[in-house]
Design an enzyme around this catalytic site. Structure first.
Site, mmCIF file in Angstrom:
data_model
loop_
_atom_site.group_PDB
_atom_site.id
_atom_site.type_symbol
_atom_site.label_atom_id
_atom_site.label_comp_id
_atom_site.label_asym_id
_atom_site.label_seq_id
_atom_site.Cartn_x
_atom_site.Cartn_y
_atom_site.Cartn_z
ATOM 1 N NE ARG A 141 108.116 10.853 -62.712
ATOM 2 C CZ ARG A 141 109.220 10.516 -62.087
ATOM 3 N NH1 ARG A 141 109.536 11.099 -60.961
ATOM 4 N NH2 ARG A 141 110.050 9.612 -62.591
ATOM 5 C CG HIS A 143 107.208 8.155 -54.967
ATOM 6 N ND1 HIS A 143 108.411 8.590 -54.456
ATOM 7 C CD2 HIS A 143 107.499 7.523 -56.131
ATOM 8 C CE1 HIS A 143 109.386 8.243 -55.276
ATOM 9 N NE2 HIS A 143 108.859 7.599 -56.304
ATOM 10 C CE LYS A 187 123.476 -0.780 -58.175
ATOM 11 N NZ LYS A 187 122.597 -0.279 -59.253
ATOM 12 C CB SER A 195 113.891 9.872 -55.386
ATOM 13 O OG SER A 195 112.626 9.334 -55.142
#
Ligand code: PNS
Length: 161
Positions: A92, A18, A42, A129
């Protein structure tokens, strides 16, 4: 006219991948807003405040980068509010492309805003992540994949688990 670009994501937590994209964006645009988009129902791994702190700390040397969080909002509405020129994301892999293109087209249909894709550094192309969290949670080494404060926070969670 200020050329302002939005780099959106969950950033739960930010990775060196990132940050590579944020750095490239900062070199291309007058202003970069790193927009943490989250679902208020969430909880995620890190709080919004922690996610902001991690990104601010790791981009402190970039004067034209700021970080903001938005809950339960469309990215296109965030872009309108920020008067952003475009959305910018890193690609990516082919699977990223397949995931991103429908969103880019939908966002353009909803608002006219364009999404730009750039290639990140190949050295961080495999870092996400979710993989970093999984590796850390299972006792693996994540130094160099995330900023040091993120690594330390993930290790602390592991120790407390
Ligand atoms: O880091 P992520 O999880 O890949 O980021 C995805 C994100 C937050 C950029 C995407 O889910 C998003 O734009 N969410 C905001 C809500 C929205 O506008 N959804 C419609 C997209 S077409």
């Amino acid at each position: 006219m200020t050329r302002r670009v939005v780099c959106p994501g969950s950033f739960d937590p930010v990775t060196v991948g990132h940050l590579d994209i944020i750095r490239r964006a900062a070199a291309l645009f007058d202003e970069v807003v790193v927009a943490i988009l989250h679902n208020p129902s969430k909880s995620g791994t890190f709080t919004i405040e922690q996610r902001i702190d991690f990104i601010e700390g790791a981009s402190a040397d970039l004067a034209n980068v700021r970080v903001a969080a938005f809950g339960g909002q469309l990215i296109v509405d965030v872009c309108r509010k920020l008067e952003a020129t475009a959305i910018l994301k890193g690609l990516r892999s082919e699977s990223d492309y397949a995931y991103e293109v429908p969103m880019a087209l939908m966002n353009r249909q909803l608002s006219g805003i364009e999404t730009l894709f750039i290639q990140g550094d190949a050295a961080s192309g495999h870092i996400s992540s979710s993989l970093v969290k999984e590796i850390s949670g299972l006792g693996g080494e994540i130094s160099g994949m995330v900023p040091d404060p993120v690594r330390d926070a993930l290790y602390a969670r592991r120790a407390g688990a």
